[in-house]
Design a protein around this motif. Structure first.
Motif, PDB file in Angstrom:
ATOM      1  N   LEU A  38     106.704  50.673 -17.479  1.00 17.98           N
ATOM      2  CA  LEU A  38     106.543  51.864 -18.298  1.00 17.98           C
ATOM      3  C   LEU A  38     107.757  52.022 -19.204  1.00 17.98           C
ATOM      4  O   LEU A  38     108.852  51.583 -18.864  1.00 17.98           O
ATOM      5  N   ALA A  39     107.573  52.658 -20.339  1.00 18.54           N
ATOM      6  CA  ALA A  39     108.670  52.882 -21.284  1.00 18.54           C
ATOM      7  C   ALA A  39     108.520  54.250 -21.943  1.00 18.54           C
ATOM      8  O   ALA A  39     107.413  54.743 -22.109  1.00 18.54           O
TER       9      ALA A  39
ATOM     10  N   ALA B 111     106.017  58.969 -12.823  1.00 17.04           N
ATOM     11  CA  ALA B 111     107.151  58.146 -13.254  1.00 17.04           C
ATOM     12  C   ALA B 111     107.308  58.195 -14.767  1.00 17.04           C
ATOM     13  O   ALA B 111     108.425  58.239 -15.291  1.00 17.04           O
ATOM     14  N   GLN B 112     106.201  58.186 -15.505  1.00 18.78           N
ATOM     15  CA  GLN B 112     106.261  58.250 -16.963  1.00 18.78           C
ATOM     16  C   GLN B 112     106.885  59.563 -17.423  1.00 18.78           C
ATOM     17  O   GLN B 112     107.689  59.585 -18.358  1.00 18.78           O
TER      18      GLN B 112
ATOM     19  N   ALA C 274     115.811  52.090 -13.557  1.00 21.00           N
ATOM     20  CA  ALA C 274     115.577  52.345 -14.985  1.00 21.00           C
ATOM     21  C   ALA C 274     116.605  51.610 -15.836  1.00 21.00           C
ATOM     22  O   ALA C 274     117.781  51.555 -15.507  1.00 21.00           O
ATOM     23  N   ALA C 275     116.131  51.041 -16.941  1.00 20.87           N
ATOM     24  CA  ALA C 275     117.001  50.358 -17.889  1.00 20.87           C
ATOM     25  C   ALA C 275     117.068  51.177 -19.173  1.00 20.87           C
ATOM     26  O   ALA C 275     116.068  51.747 -19.610  1.00 20.87           O
ATOM     27  N   VAL C 276     118.257  51.226 -19.779  1.00 19.41           N
ATOM     28  CA  VAL C 276     118.488  52.052 -20.960  1.00 19.41           C
ATOM     29  C   VAL C 276     118.933  51.174 -22.120  1.00 19.41           C
ATOM     30  O   VAL C 276     119.778  50.293 -21.953  1.00 19.41           O
ATOM     31  N   ALA C 277     118.366  51.421 -23.288  1.00 17.40           N
ATOM     32  CA  ALA C 277     118.816  50.778 -24.521  1.00 17.40           C
ATOM     33  C   ALA C 277     118.977  51.861 -25.574  1.00 17.40           C
ATOM     34  O   ALA C 277     118.070  52.666 -25.783  1.00 17.40           O
TER      35      ALA C 277
ATOM     36  N   VAL D 114     113.970  53.975 -22.612  1.00 15.86           N
ATOM     37  CA  VAL D 114     114.137  53.842 -21.170  1.00 15.86           C
ATOM     38  C   VAL D 114     112.916  53.115 -20.620  1.00 15.86           C
ATOM     39  O   VAL D 114     111.782  53.488 -20.931  1.00 15.86           O
ATOM     40  N   THR D 115     113.145  52.077 -19.818  1.00 22.59           N
ATOM     41  CA  THR D 115     112.039  51.337 -19.198  1.00 22.59           C
ATOM     42  C   THR D 115     112.256  51.262 -17.695  1.00 22.59           C
ATOM     43  O   THR D 115     113.395  51.276 -17.214  1.00 22.59           O
ATOM     44  N   ALA D 116     111.157  51.179 -16.976  1.00 18.10           N
ATOM     45  CA  ALA D 116     111.201  51.033 -15.522  1.00 18.10           C
ATOM     46  C   ALA D 116     109.895  50.414 -15.051  1.00 18.10           C
ATOM     47  O   ALA D 116     108.846  50.591 -15.671  1.00 18.10           O
ATOM     48  N   SER D 117     109.974  49.683 -13.963  1.00 21.88           N
ATOM     49  CA  SER D 117     108.782  49.100 -13.343  1.00 21.88           C
ATOM     50  C   SER D 117     108.318  49.996 -12.206  1.00 21.88           C
ATOM     51  O   SER D 117     109.137  50.517 -11.452  1.00 21.88           O
TER      52      SER D 117
END
Length: 136
Positions: free
Chosen positions: A111-112, A44-45, A80-83, A95-98
């Motif tokens: 993870l980011a 995933a990372q 996934a979340a994007v900033a 980018v972050t995701a659980s």
């Protein structure tokens, strides 16, 4: 041969291997579960890293944040979340995701991944051909 069985063991030692196996098996399962969860988190990372790199390239070319977010979700998954941030001629994407842990009751990991790249100046399709090429 006082108290010994036909295979050379004493009568009180019968089943000791089974008991030792029964005690060790849960520990082996726990270690295996953590190894598998760690491998899944590693995969995933890597996907998060690829997604951040793809998004920073898109934003650097002048594409919209919505297009970059679609790319991130296609690579890293819907969760996934994007900033994104752009300043000083540079674009940064985080980018972050659980990901789940080995036991859902205990929670998982967040993870980011972050990537930074230059924002291209005057290189979009709306610019006239040859603008900014340095010829001339």
């Amino acid at each position: 041969m006082c108290g010994a069985t036909a295979n050379g063991r004493r009568a009180g030692e019968r089943g000791s291997v089974t008991a030792e196996f029964a005690v060790a098996l849960p520990a082996v399962i726990v270690v295996l579960a953590f190894l598998l969860a760690g491998a899944a988190a590693g995969a995933a990372q890597l996907n998060l890293e690829k997604a951040a790199q793809a998004a920073v390239r898109q934003l650097g070319r002048g594409e919209t944040e919505a297009a970059a977010a679609r790319t991130v979700r296609s690579i890293a998954g819907e969760g996934a979340a994007v900033a994104a941030d752009s300043s000083g001629g540079w674009v940064t994407v985080r980018v972050t995701a659980s990901v789940p842990g080995p036991w859902p009751e205990l929670g998982g990991w967040t993870l980011a991944a972050e990537a930074t790249g230059p924002a291209e100046l005057g290189g979009g399709p709306a610019d006239p051909a040859g603008a900014g090429s340095g010829d001339g």
